[in-house]
Design a protein around this motif. Sequence first.
Motif, short mmCIF file in Angstrom:
data_model
loop_
_atom_site.label_atom_id
_atom_site.label_comp_id
_atom_site.label_asym_id
_atom_site.label_seq_id
_atom_site.Cartn_x
_atom_site.Cartn_y
_atom_site.Cartn_z
N ALA A 64 -26.07 -50.27 -45.79
CA ALA A 64 -27.32 -50.23 -46.95
C ALA A 64 -28.63 -50.37 -45.77
N GLU A 65 -30.16 -49.92 -46.05
CA GLU A 65 -31.05 -50.57 -44.95
C GLU A 65 -31.35 -51.42 -44.76
N ASP A 66 -31.62 -53.21 -45.48
CA ASP A 66 -31.45 -53.53 -45.02
C ASP A 66 -30.76 -54.58 -44.14
N ASP A 67 -28.84 -53.47 -43.77
CA ASP A 67 -27.99 -54.44 -42.93
C ASP A 67 -27.95 -53.98 -42.07
N CYS A 68 -28.45 -52.58 -41.95
CA CYS A 68 -28.92 -51.42 -41.16
C CYS A 68 -30.61 -52.15 -40.14
N ILE A 69 -31.23 -53.06 -40.83
CA ILE A 69 -32.37 -53.12 -40.14
C ILE A 69 -31.54 -55.26 -39.51
N SER A 70 -31.08 -55.74 -39.88
CA SER A 70 -30.10 -56.86 -39.71
C SER A 70 -29.55 -56.91 -38.18
N VAL A 71 -29.25 -55.99 -37.97
CA VAL A 71 -28.12 -55.58 -36.91
C VAL A 71 -28.93 -55.73 -36.15
N GLN A 72 -29.76 -53.94 -36.25
CA GLN A 72 -30.74 -53.66 -35.12
C GLN A 72 -31.55 -54.57 -34.65
N GLN A 73 -32.18 -55.48 -35.70
CA GLN A 73 -32.56 -56.98 -34.69
C GLN A 73 -31.98 -58.07 -34.27
N VAL A 127 -33.44 -44.14 -36.77
CA VAL A 127 -34.20 -44.57 -37.95
C VAL A 127 -33.27 -44.48 -39.08
N TYR A 128 -33.08 -45.26 -39.39
CA TYR A 128 -32.93 -45.40 -41.11
C TYR A 128 -32.81 -44.53 -42.01
N ASN A 129 -32.07 -42.86 -42.64
CA ASN A 129 -32.49 -42.01 -43.48
C ASN A 129 -33.35 -41.40 -42.35
N GLY A 130 -33.17 -40.94 -41.00
CA GLY A 130 -34.12 -39.84 -39.83
C GLY A 130 -33.76 -39.32 -40.28
N PHE A 131 -32.76 -38.39 -41.29
CA PHE A 131 -32.29 -36.92 -41.59
C PHE A 131 -33.43 -36.79 -42.81
N ALA A 166 -36.55 -48.61 -27.90
CA ALA A 166 -36.53 -47.29 -28.17
C ALA A 166 -36.15 -46.82 -29.38
N ALA A 167 -36.89 -45.85 -30.18
CA ALA A 167 -36.84 -45.56 -32.00
C ALA A 167 -36.82 -44.14 -31.62
N TYR A 168 -35.45 -43.07 -31.90
CA TYR A 168 -35.95 -41.63 -32.12
C TYR A 168 -35.74 -40.42 -33.29
N TYR A 169 -36.52 -40.21 -33.42
CA TYR A 169 -36.20 -39.24 -34.92
C TYR A 169 -36.62 -38.33 -34.88
N PRO A 170 -36.36 -37.36 -35.42
CA PRO A 170 -35.56 -36.97 -36.08
C PRO A 170 -33.96 -37.36 -35.92
N TRP A 171 -32.94 -37.11 -37.03
CA TRP A 171 -31.77 -37.08 -36.14
C TRP A 171 -31.34 -35.50 -35.78
N LEU A 172 -30.19 -35.54 -35.70
CA LEU A 172 -29.52 -34.17 -34.98
C LEU A 172 -28.75 -32.81 -35.94
N ASN A 173 -29.00 -31.70 -36.04
CA ASN A 173 -27.73 -31.13 -36.60
C ASN A 173 -27.33 -30.85 -35.04
N THR A 174 -25.99 -30.80 -35.03
CA THR A 174 -25.11 -30.80 -33.77
C THR A 174 -23.86 -29.19 -33.93
N THR A 175 -23.63 -29.11 -32.53
CA THR A 175 -22.42 -28.07 -32.42
C THR A 175 -21.44 -29.43 -32.24
N ILE A 176 -20.89 -30.82 -32.83
CA ILE A 176 -19.41 -31.64 -32.45
C ILE A 176 -18.74 -31.01 -33.25
N VAL A 177 -18.42 -31.19 -34.37
CA VAL A 177 -17.78 -30.22 -34.81
C VAL A 177 -17.38 -29.29 -35.04
#
Length: 517
Positions: free
Chosen positions: A160-169, A188-192, A219-230
């Motif tokens: 959840a967003e608040d839990d995500c931020i707490s771990v990042q902090q 960034v949470y929901n960065g897609f 440092a933070a990066y936006y947005p998420w990435l469409n990859t070819t990993i799978v």
Amino acid sequence: MGVMKTPGVYIVEKNAFPNSVVEVATAVPAFIGYTERADNGGKSLSGKPWRITSMAEFRMYYGEAPKSSFAIAEKAADALEEAAFTLDDKAYLVSQSGTNYSLYNSMLLFFQNGGGPCYIVSVGHYGDDIEADKLRSGITPLLKEQEPTMVVIPEVVQLAEDDCISVQQAALSHCGGVMKNRVAILDVYNGFKDRQSPDGDCIDSFRSKLGINYLDYSAAYYPWLNTTIVQDNDLSFENLDDMKMLSDLLTQEVANQFKDLEGLSEDDLATPANKLRAAKKTQMEAEISSLSTVDGLSEKKLLHKTLTTMSPVYSQILLEIKNTLNLLPPAAAMAGIYTMVDNARGVWKAPANVSLNAVVSPAVNISHDEQEDLNVTTQGKSINAIRGFTGEGTLVWGARTLDGNSLDWRYISVRRTLIMLEESIRLAAKAYVFEPNTANTWVTINSMITNFLTGIWKRGGLAGASPEDAFNVSVGLGTTMTSEDILEGILRVSVLVAVTRPAEFIEITFQQQMQKS
């Protein structure tokens, strides 16, 4: 040398050169997350930082990729999601039903973008819930490890967003408040999602909830990435939970495809063309009916291949699953980019204007104007953009820390260069602990640091036309120390450095001149 008592020749060797400063590693990320297992020859590695250098070693100690589960459901009339496919004028969604363990795919992305040595902290196994407390507990063991220079937690965005931020902090506090020798790379949470999404602006939410502590160590990066990993061969009907739902859909598709055969007379069905199509229909129905009973690896592969060839709906379902799994947060890729740039150019080169490997496109296209608020904002929380450029691919188009308003720590390359210099000199200076606090020791330390910084300047890590312009090292009584400092056993060294900064804005002025001929 002892007292000379016997006549003869005695050799006395003296050190002519000061100790050298060894440059510490600058790109050794520590990844925290969930793995299939965590053991080394029967000895548990759970909760322990373990150094690896390749994906083969990751598989050796931590196992393979998780099996992802997906469900197919009819799209509700008021649903905002885009339909995966349609059949008989009904829209369907394909969504992940199990937990999305993304560490394995993030590691693949890291190594494909130039990653090297790194540490893994496994905090749980597949089947466990992703919990904030477990991810936070993975940070604590890193206190005893001096080598890591980055902290990356790919699965934190599954909370959840608040839990995500707490771990990042907690990661920020570890990097900037406790260790002071590493940086956190944040997703960034929901960065897609686009910033104009009906769910709200993910960037504004990230900035407002993260706080203001230790921003220069991240440092933070936006947005998420469409990859070819799978890849396509990584997926099959086994990734779907409900075989009956899949069977019903494919049966309906076959019925639609051969609808014209219904009601034909026996004479019409006896024609070669119709007889061939009827046989094909029978074969497809037999293949579909075997979905729930097929056994054996080779039989499953053959059935998957047959369904892929015969059924557009089946292919569309697997494409949706592949696209979902290939949508990854960018922090792991950026850890690989940091490593690649450090090895090729040095830690002082900004990790930007570099293309990403195994990436199709950013999840959100960002224009020049849209990036303005990401890069420069009144709060100072700069978010580095990842953008797609025609003919160039997907490039990292930002090099700032989250402390974007600071003139000292605005750029991530400056912060990481200072960390490298501080740690290298600190470790070298340990050799002089308990040495006499006298002029001889001061001269030796001064020479040692000066030689090291001169080498960094020659490689382009420090700015200035000469070493005197690039750095200054001072140590001595009346300069950096008082008589009281010496009595208290304190040796103070002052080092001033002019760190290179990236040319973030290049201005080219054009002006017309009078015709000369």
